[in-house]
Design a protein around this motif. Structure first.
Motif, PDB file in Angstrom:
ATOM      1  N   PHE A  65       0.832  -1.197   0.000  1.00 50.16           N
ATOM      2  CA  PHE A  65       0.000   0.000   0.000  1.00 50.16           C
ATOM      3  C   PHE A  65       0.871   1.253   0.000  1.00 50.16           C
ATOM      4  N   LYS A  66       0.350   2.298  -0.613  1.00 47.22           N
ATOM      5  CA  LYS A  66       1.105   3.553  -0.685  1.00 47.22           C
ATOM      6  C   LYS A  66       1.195   4.227   0.675  1.00 47.22           C
ATOM      7  N   GLU A  70      -4.734   4.203   2.352  1.00 49.37           N
ATOM      8  CA  GLU A  70      -5.066   3.161   1.372  1.00 49.37           C
ATOM      9  C   GLU A  70      -5.249   1.816   2.075  1.00 49.37           C
ATOM     10  N   GLY A  73      -8.612   1.883   3.719  1.00 51.37           N
ATOM     11  CA  GLY A  73      -9.670   1.760   2.725  1.00 51.37           C
ATOM     12  C   GLY A  73      -9.918   0.317   2.341  1.00 51.37           C
ATOM     13  N   GLU A  74      -8.832  -0.438   2.201  1.00 51.19           N
ATOM     14  CA  GLU A  74      -8.976  -1.859   1.864  1.00 51.19           C
ATOM     15  C   GLU A  74      -9.629  -2.628   3.008  1.00 51.19           C
TER      16      GLU A  74
END
Length: 290
Positions: A65-66, A70, A73-74
């Motif tokens: 992930f960045k 993020e 969010g996942e």
């Protein structure tokens, strides 16, 4: 998040061997209350795991992930997936359904589920679970829910032949507390619990665990809350182009378990099978063509 995509739990399991001590500590903390554990602030996750904020940031990047937003969010998408009703599941796949025949689409999804699931299972854990189930010194309890009772019954019917001292419990009835009266420390429970996880099954598992029972859990890719009590958990991929989840991967697991336990207990199993066949002959249950 697509059904075939790796969950964060999958990603963590794949990376465990490459993590530093602090990162491994963080990984176990995330999995302990997964996927809700990572929904709070980054600093709260670091504090709960007893690691530094930079450790969390570094770990998130190792998982692909960045950044932490993020990652969160996942996790939120996974939480949504855990709670989906049959109608919501149907709408998810129907919107982008390809034109190929359902036989091919469904089969492709099942094969993908098998591939992803087997990649996550440690053969040593599977062997340990089978040894627990095969141990005739321990009473074996098999537990299913509203839908999964069919899988539980399938395993139970085979285990009845393979070994003695076995009980089939349906957590959806109001009689299961009676089944727990005689649970002894070290007895073994095989518990089936798939999304949408059932309160009765969790309560039953909690009471069995409190009595000293050992739990083998067969669940889905998002994992039932029972996993926190289980000695061994198997997370099966279950998403297919349907309003209902697939039982193909859990069935593959239990049929393999039946085969392994049968081999471990073959002398007992052969004797029980011979006696059962004699009973079938006496009752004329099956037609004979000779």
């Amino acid at each position: 998040m697509s059904g075939a995509a790796l969950t964060i739990s999958d990603r963590i399991q794949n990376k465990l061997d490459t993590l530093t001590r602090a990162e491994r500590q963080l990984a176990h903390s995330i999995l302990e209350n997964y996927p809700a554990s990572g929904l709070g602030p980054l600093t709260a996750l670091a504090k709960d795991a007893g690691v530094s904020v930079p450790t969390v940031a570094r770990m998130v990047q190792k998982l692909g992930f960045k950044g932490y937003p993020e990652f969160q969010g996942e996790l939120r998408e996974e939480l949504k997936a855990k709670a989906k009703t049959p109608i919501a599941k149907h709408d998810t796949w129907a919107e982008g359904a390809p034109s190929e025949h359902m036989l091919n689409r469904f089969t492709d999804a099942v094969i993908d589920n098998i591939r992803h699931t087997l990649a996550q299972i440690d053969p040593k854990d599977f062997d340990s679970a089978c040894a627990m189930v095969a141990d005739t010194d321990r009473h074996l309890y098999i537990v299913g829910g509203r839908i999964t009772h069919t899988l539980a019954e399938y395993l139970f019917l085979h285990m009845q032949v393979i070994r003695p001292r076995i009980t089939h419990i349906q957590s959806t009835t109001n009689t299961w507390p009676h089944d727990l009266l005689d649970v002894q420390e070290g007895d073994v429970f095989v518990v089936f619990d798939m999304r949408r996880y059932e309160n009765n099954t969790l309560k039953l598992a909690e009471m069995a665990h409190a009595s000293g029972a050992r739990i083998v859990l067969i669940t889905d890719q998002w994992r039932s809350p029972v996993h926190q009590l289980a000695e061994i958990s198997f997370s099966s991929r279950i998403v297919v182009p349907s309003a209902w989840d697939s039982a193909a991967m859990p069935l593959l697991l239990i049929e393999t378990m039946i085969s392994q336990v049968q081999n471990l207990n073959w002398e007992v199993t052969r004797d029980r099978t011979e006696r059962l066949e004699e009973m079938f002959d006496q009752t004329k249950l099956f037609r004979k063509f000779t």
